[in-house]
Design a protein around this motif. Structure first.
Motif, PDB file in Angstrom:
ATOM      1  N   ILE A 126       9.960  -0.543 -45.140  1.00  0.00           N
ATOM      2  CA  ILE A 126       9.751  -0.282 -46.561  1.00  0.00           C
ATOM      3  C   ILE A 126      11.058   0.208 -47.171  1.00  0.00           C
ATOM      4  O   ILE A 126      11.656   1.169 -46.700  1.00  0.00           O
ATOM      5  CB  ILE A 126       8.646   0.771 -46.770  1.00  0.00           C
ATOM      6  CG1 ILE A 126       7.316   0.218 -46.270  1.00  0.00           C
ATOM      7  CG2 ILE A 126       8.547   1.186 -48.233  1.00  0.00           C
ATOM      8  CD1 ILE A 126       6.182   1.217 -46.308  1.00  0.00           C
ATOM      9  N   ARG A 127      11.504  -0.452 -48.222  1.00  0.00           N
ATOM     10  CA  ARG A 127      12.752  -0.090 -48.885  1.00  0.00           C
ATOM     11  C   ARG A 127      12.461   0.356 -50.310  1.00  0.00           C
ATOM     12  O   ARG A 127      11.800  -0.344 -51.057  1.00  0.00           O
ATOM     13  CB  ARG A 127      13.722  -1.276 -48.886  1.00  0.00           C
ATOM     14  CG  ARG A 127      14.257  -1.613 -47.500  1.00  0.00           C
ATOM     15  CD  ARG A 127      15.076  -2.891 -47.520  1.00  0.00           C
ATOM     16  NE  ARG A 127      15.735  -3.120 -46.249  1.00  0.00           N
ATOM     17  CZ  ARG A 127      15.147  -3.625 -45.172  1.00  0.00           C
ATOM     18  NH1 ARG A 127      13.866  -3.936 -45.222  1.00  0.00           N
ATOM     19  NH2 ARG A 127      15.806  -3.813 -44.058  1.00  0.00           N
ATOM     20  N   LEU A 128      12.961   1.518 -50.675  1.00  0.00           N
ATOM     21  CA  LEU A 128      12.759   2.066 -52.002  1.00  0.00           C
ATOM     22  C   LEU A 128      14.083   2.029 -52.756  1.00  0.00           C
ATOM     23  O   LEU A 128      15.054   2.656 -52.353  1.00  0.00           O
ATOM     24  CB  LEU A 128      12.241   3.505 -51.903  1.00  0.00           C
ATOM     25  CG  LEU A 128      10.961   3.687 -51.083  1.00  0.00           C
ATOM     26  CD1 LEU A 128      10.623   5.162 -50.969  1.00  0.00           C
ATOM     27  CD2 LEU A 128       9.804   2.921 -51.719  1.00  0.00           C
ATOM     28  N   ALA A 129      14.128   1.275 -53.869  1.00  0.00           N
ATOM     29  CA  ALA A 129      15.369   1.090 -54.624  1.00  0.00           C
ATOM     30  C   ALA A 129      15.937   2.421 -55.108  1.00  0.00           C
ATOM     31  O   ALA A 129      17.161   2.594 -55.204  1.00  0.00           O
ATOM     32  CB  ALA A 129      15.118   0.158 -55.810  1.00  0.00           C
ATOM     33  N   GLY A 136      18.777   9.711 -55.733  1.00  0.00           N
ATOM     34  CA  GLY A 136      18.087   9.392 -54.486  1.00  0.00           C
ATOM     35  C   GLY A 136      18.796   9.982 -53.287  1.00  0.00           C
ATOM     36  O   GLY A 136      18.154  10.455 -52.335  1.00  0.00           O
ATOM     37  N   LEU A 137      20.149   9.970 -53.334  1.00  0.00           N
ATOM     38  CA  LEU A 137      20.941  10.536 -52.235  1.00  0.00           C
ATOM     39  C   LEU A 137      20.670  12.025 -52.077  1.00  0.00           C
ATOM     40  O   LEU A 137      20.311  12.492 -50.984  1.00  0.00           O
ATOM     41  CB  LEU A 137      22.430  10.295 -52.498  1.00  0.00           C
ATOM     42  CG  LEU A 137      23.412  11.019 -51.564  1.00  0.00           C
ATOM     43  CD1 LEU A 137      23.275  10.523 -50.142  1.00  0.00           C
ATOM     44  CD2 LEU A 137      24.848  10.836 -52.060  1.00  0.00           C
ATOM     45  N   LEU A 160      15.589   6.943 -42.977  1.00  0.00           N
ATOM     46  CA  LEU A 160      14.886   6.175 -43.990  1.00  0.00           C
ATOM     47  C   LEU A 160      15.807   5.861 -45.161  1.00  0.00           C
ATOM     48  O   LEU A 160      15.813   4.750 -45.697  1.00  0.00           O
ATOM     49  CB  LEU A 160      13.658   6.951 -44.490  1.00  0.00           C
ATOM     50  CG  LEU A 160      12.824   6.285 -45.587  1.00  0.00           C
ATOM     51  CD1 LEU A 160      12.269   4.950 -45.101  1.00  0.00           C
ATOM     52  CD2 LEU A 160      11.700   7.213 -46.024  1.00  0.00           C
ATOM     53  N   TYR A 161      16.637   6.827 -45.550  1.00  0.00           N
ATOM     54  CA  TYR A 161      17.597   6.610 -46.634  1.00  0.00           C
ATOM     55  C   TYR A 161      18.605   5.522 -46.262  1.00  0.00           C
ATOM     56  O   TYR A 161      18.878   4.606 -47.042  1.00  0.00           O
ATOM     57  CB  TYR A 161      18.340   7.913 -46.954  1.00  0.00           C
ATOM     58  CG  TYR A 161      19.430   7.714 -47.972  1.00  0.00           C
ATOM     59  CD1 TYR A 161      19.146   7.729 -49.331  1.00  0.00           C
ATOM     60  CD2 TYR A 161      20.743   7.465 -47.582  1.00  0.00           C
ATOM     61  CE1 TYR A 161      20.126   7.510 -50.275  1.00  0.00           C
ATOM     62  CE2 TYR A 161      21.734   7.247 -48.513  1.00  0.00           C
ATOM     63  CZ  TYR A 161      21.425   7.274 -49.858  1.00  0.00           C
ATOM     64  OH  TYR A 161      22.401   7.039 -50.787  1.00  0.00           O
ATOM     65  N   VAL A 162      19.156   5.632 -45.060  1.00  0.00           N
ATOM     66  CA  VAL A 162      20.158   4.660 -44.614  1.00  0.00           C
ATOM     67  C   VAL A 162      19.542   3.271 -44.505  1.00  0.00           C
ATOM     68  O   VAL A 162      20.190   2.262 -44.807  1.00  0.00           O
ATOM     69  CB  VAL A 162      20.771   5.101 -43.270  1.00  0.00           C
ATOM     70  CG1 VAL A 162      21.778   4.067 -42.771  1.00  0.00           C
ATOM     71  CG2 VAL A 162      21.449   6.456 -43.418  1.00  0.00           C
TER      72      VAL A 162
END
Length: 253
Positions: A126-129, A136-137, A160-162
């Motif tokens: 799952i990727r969150l823009a 977001g960072l 998850l962020y990366v």
């Protein structure tokens, strides 16, 4: 052996089980760059409560980071790692405040649920823009700090962020390694301020740092270009299984 049991306040069986757990977790950490704390928290929580594992895990993570930081610095996306550390510094006190104010059983369930949820999310790709933005960072860093203070699995949030940026495996690994090293320096003082870093946690951490380091050295030798495409799904699947089993046992007991 008796003096080791004395300073760790563990039975012989508990000591042997924890030694096996930390060696295996160290292997995964050396190979993947993360999941040491998550694996230990998912399994060792049946022996020690999360609030007792958190200071112990700090010393184990630091031992792993010292062995891996050179490669992590070379491979990492450093601006991203620095931003995550800044956010994490804000979130850590919040997570520790929650941990120290919750009942032990509630803390166990929350910690294990976090591990399962984050691992399944990453396995599902799952990727969150939103994560690719500056808010977001820093937001991810804050959440990672909260989760670290609560369950010491902030690296999963960072992973998850990366993942959202489609980073190469080596860069992802390096960024997480650098985040864990820098974040550990900050979290040490936060844990001291909250009284979490007690003598018992220090004693256990120093004792189990050695088998952790052994596992990390084995894992480092396993991280080769041939196996890079497989390291993340294998580690995440393992986390789902271990944390899910521990969660079921915690709920039923």
């Amino acid at each position: 052996m008796s003096w080791l049991l004395s300073i760790t306040n563990l039975t012989g069986q508990e000591f042997l089980i924890l030694t096996v757990i930390v060696v295996l977790a160290g292997i995964v950490r050396g190979f993947s760059g993360f999941a040491l704390s998550a694996l230990v928290m998912a399994t060792a929580v049946i022996i020690l409560p999360p609030i007792a594992l958190i200071p112990m895990l700090w010393w184990m993570e630091m031992a792993a980071s010292l062995l891996m930081v050179k490669g992590g610095w070379a491979d990492a996306d450093r601006p991203t790692a620095f931003g995550l550390v800044i956010g994490s510094s804000i979130g850590w006190p919040i997570g520790l405040a929650l941990t120290t104010s919750l009942p032990v059983e509630t803390s166990k369930i929350i910690a294990l649920s976090i591990i399962v949820t984050l691992a399944v999310t990453q396995l599902a790709k799952i990727r969150l823009a939103f994560l690719a933005t500056k808010p977001g960072l820093y937001g991810t860093g804050i959440v990672a700090g909260i989760v670290s203070g609560l369950a010491h699995v902030g690296a999963m949030v960072v992973a998850l962020y990366v993942l959202a940026s489609d980073s190469p495996a080596r860069q992802m690994r390096g960024s997480i390694v650098l985040f864990l090293f820098l974040g550990s320096l900050v979290s040490f003082f936060v844990q001291l301020a909250f009284g979490v870093m007690d003598l018992s946690g220090v004693s256990r951490g120093l004792v189990f740092a050695a088998p952790t380091a052994l596992g990390v050295l084995i894992g480092l030798r396993m991280f080769t270009p041939r196996f890079e495409p497989y390291y993340k799904p294998v580690c995440l699947a393992l986390l789902v299984g271990l944390a899910g089993l521990s969660l079921i046992r915690t709920v039923l007991t």
